[in-house]
Every structure is written in C-alpha cells, then in structure tokens.
Write a protein that holds these residues in place. Structure first.
Motif, mmCIF file in Angstrom:
data_model
loop_
_atom_site.group_PDB
_atom_site.id
_atom_site.type_symbol
_atom_site.label_atom_id
_atom_site.label_comp_id
_atom_site.label_asym_id
_atom_site.label_seq_id
_atom_site.Cartn_x
_atom_site.Cartn_y
_atom_site.Cartn_z
ATOM 1 N N PHE A 134 27.637 48.435 20.159
ATOM 2 C CA PHE A 134 26.893 48.627 20.495
ATOM 3 C C PHE A 134 26.992 49.059 21.825
ATOM 4 N N GLY A 135 28.700 48.807 22.259
ATOM 5 C CA GLY A 135 28.858 49.576 23.315
ATOM 6 C C GLY A 135 29.030 48.451 24.989
ATOM 7 N N LYS A 136 28.679 48.961 25.892
ATOM 8 C CA LYS A 136 28.751 48.104 26.973
ATOM 9 C C LYS A 136 27.686 47.373 27.102
ATOM 10 N N GLY A 137 27.386 45.572 27.409
ATOM 11 C CA GLY A 137 25.772 45.254 27.747
ATOM 12 C C GLY A 137 25.930 44.061 28.458
ATOM 13 N N ALA B 249 21.184 31.109 24.053
ATOM 14 C CA ALA B 249 20.791 30.018 23.520
ATOM 15 C C ALA B 249 21.534 29.665 22.514
ATOM 16 N N SER B 250 21.834 28.109 21.785
ATOM 17 C CA SER B 250 22.936 27.891 20.874
ATOM 18 C C SER B 250 23.402 28.191 20.682
ATOM 19 N N GLU B 251 23.418 29.121 19.763
ATOM 20 C CA GLU B 251 24.782 29.427 19.001
ATOM 21 C C GLU B 251 24.546 31.235 19.479
ATOM 22 N N PHE B 252 23.300 32.084 20.281
ATOM 23 C CA PHE B 252 24.014 32.638 19.834
ATOM 24 C C PHE B 252 23.955 33.638 21.930
ATOM 25 N N TYR B 253 24.174 34.566 22.358
ATOM 26 C CA TYR B 253 23.436 35.155 23.697
ATOM 27 C C TYR B 253 22.253 36.401 22.758
ATOM 28 N N ILE B 254 21.771 36.612 23.794
ATOM 29 C CA ILE B 254 20.592 38.097 24.089
ATOM 30 C C ILE B 254 21.122 39.026 24.930
ATOM 31 N N ILE B 255 21.719 39.849 24.193
ATOM 32 C CA ILE B 255 22.405 40.947 25.144
ATOM 33 C C ILE B 255 21.794 42.183 25.185
ATOM 34 N N TRP B 256 21.235 42.629 26.569
ATOM 35 C CA TRP B 256 21.160 44.229 26.469
ATOM 36 C C TRP B 256 22.029 45.733 26.770
ATOM 37 N N PHE B 257 22.108 46.436 25.418
ATOM 38 C CA PHE B 257 22.682 46.956 25.254
ATOM 39 C C PHE B 257 22.060 48.223 26.326
ATOM 40 N N LYS B 258 22.964 49.053 26.698
ATOM 41 C CA LYS B 258 22.351 50.257 27.757
ATOM 42 C C LYS B 258 22.502 51.706 26.354
ATOM 43 N N SER B 259 23.267 51.535 25.244
ATOM 44 C CA SER B 259 23.215 52.240 24.650
ATOM 45 C C SER B 259 21.830 52.093 23.860
ATOM 46 N N THR C 284 17.481 44.501 23.306
ATOM 47 C CA THR C 284 18.393 43.526 23.409
ATOM 48 C C THR C 284 18.872 43.451 22.614
ATOM 49 N N LYS C 285 19.917 42.747 21.952
ATOM 50 C CA LYS C 285 20.935 42.387 20.727
ATOM 51 C C LYS C 285 20.426 40.942 20.496
ATOM 52 N N SER C 286 21.029 39.947 19.081
ATOM 53 C CA SER C 286 21.056 38.591 19.463
ATOM 54 C C SER C 286 22.425 38.766 18.761
ATOM 55 N N ILE C 287 23.661 37.843 19.791
ATOM 56 C CA ILE C 287 25.591 38.473 19.040
ATOM 57 C C ILE C 287 24.912 36.941 19.039
ATOM 58 N N SER C 288 26.393 36.404 18.487
ATOM 59 C CA SER C 288 26.468 35.222 17.921
ATOM 60 C C SER C 288 27.621 35.024 18.988
ATOM 61 N N LYS C 289 27.788 33.964 19.481
ATOM 62 C CA LYS C 289 28.529 33.589 20.379
ATOM 63 C C LYS C 289 29.835 33.268 19.870
ATOM 64 N N ASP C 290 30.127 33.091 19.030
ATOM 65 C CA ASP C 290 31.572 32.904 18.335
ATOM 66 C C ASP C 290 32.168 34.358 17.641
ATOM 67 N N TYR C 291 31.023 35.608 18.129
ATOM 68 C CA TYR C 291 31.017 36.891 17.694
ATOM 69 C C TYR C 291 32.802 37.381 17.714
ATOM 70 N N GLU C 292 33.908 38.255 16.911
ATOM 71 C CA GLU C 292 35.162 38.111 17.222
ATOM 72 C C GLU C 292 35.175 39.713 17.988
ATOM 73 N N GLY C 293 34.322 40.031 17.792
ATOM 74 C CA GLY C 293 34.315 42.159 18.452
ATOM 75 C C GLY C 293 33.696 42.060 20.105
ATOM 76 N N LEU C 294 33.031 41.355 20.416
ATOM 77 C CA LEU C 294 32.773 40.874 21.980
ATOM 78 C C LEU C 294 33.694 40.603 23.042
ATOM 79 N N LYS C 295 33.650 41.855 23.569
ATOM 80 C CA LYS C 295 34.808 41.589 24.832
ATOM 81 C C LYS C 295 33.995 41.260 26.105
ATOM 82 N N VAL C 296 34.865 40.179 26.643
ATOM 83 C CA VAL C 296 33.936 39.893 28.402
ATOM 84 C C VAL C 296 34.741 41.205 28.819
#
Length: 181
Positions: A16-19, A25-35, A39-51
C-alpha cells in the motif's frame, strides 16, 4: 515490531506504500494510506510494515475522534512541508569559491563559497516546487489559469538549468521545457 506504535506514526507498507497510523486496537493498526486514499486495518505483527517515523504507542484516553485524526494528519503534513531534502553538490565544486569580479578596477571582488551559492539555488528550486503545489491545489484558479502559471514556473526552471552543473545527481537538476518531440 516489538514496541507498539502510536497514532501519527508514519509507516511504509510493502503493497500500500506510505501511510499514517490513525487509530490502534489490541491486535491491529488502522492506517491511512495515501495511495489508497483510504484506511486499512493491518495486523500489529505484520512483517511487511516498516516504520518511517514512530510515535510512542501509549494508551489514549477514550475513543479516537475525527478531530484527532485531522490533527494527527495536520501535524504530519506540517512536519513534511518543513522537511528539507539533502541535495548533494558535485564533488568537483566542494570547498570551491565563486568570485564575482566587477569590471570597474576600483571596486573590490566578492568571493562566495560555492556550497553557499548552491544552497541558495536549491532553496529557490524547493520554493518553486511548493509554489507549483499551491497553484495546482488552489480552489480559486480554473484549469486555464493553473496551466498559464505553470508555464511561467517551467520557464523559470529552464532559466535555472545553467546551474545544473553544480548538482551531483541529475535527478535533482532543473528541467525546463523539452525541445524534443
């Protein structure tokens, strides 16, 4: 990601690119993606999310409101507008000087470090880019006015191509109107 991220954290998702995290929430982040402009709900332990820029994930008081999201986005956009990109000068000009010598022999020459002059040129380029964005986003201008103003900016870029020799990387150089068809 072992430390939880807070609202306002900037992330980069492999699909999804930058967000920006706008809620947690307890298990996920709600992230607004520019592309996605959504918003998308992404698991907090998802490996493909870079800070990109983390914010402490301390618990919030009560539910997140639209005003909270708007404030977080406003803060991030305001911060991004003031970010400056490092633009390297060509190595042959490092620690060099530019000498402005008047034709009148009674007047003194002026010597300026090339890096100082280069910094001013980069600032002009960056301000022109901001002006372009403001013109394109302006609600009071119709498309014809935007095109006309954009043509002036493009002409200014063309006049500044003389200074492209100072840039280390061509991606940072000025580009005017192309003469190629």
């Amino acid at each position: 990601m072992s430390t939880p991220l807070g609202i306002g954290s900037r992330v980069d998702h492999m699909h999804f690119g930058k967000g920006v995290i706008v809620d947690t929430a307890s298990e996920f982040y709600i992230i607004w993606f520019k592309s996605q402009q959504d918003t998308k709900s992404i698991s907090k332990d998802y490996e493909g999310l870079k800070v990109v820029d983390g914010v402490d994930g301390a618990p919030t008081d009560g539910p997140i409101t639209i005003a909270d999201i708007e404030q977080a986005l406003h803060n991030i956009l305001d911060q991004r507008l003031h970010d400056t990109q490092v633009v390297p000068i060509a190595l042959k000009w490092k620690r060099g000087n530019m000498i402005l010598k008047p034709n009148d022999p009674t007047m003194q020459a002026k010597e300026i470090p090339i890096e100082t002059f280069f910094h001013k040129i980069v600032m002009v380029r960056d301000k022109l880019r901001v002006m372009e964005q403001k013109i394109n986003a302006h609600k009071g201008l119709d498309d014809a006015d935007k095109v006309e103003l954009q043509q002036y900016i493009t002409a200014v870029y063309g006049s500044l191509t003389t200074f492209n020799v100072l840039f280390k990387e061509t991606i940072h150089q000025f580009k005017g109107v192309s003469t190629k068809d």
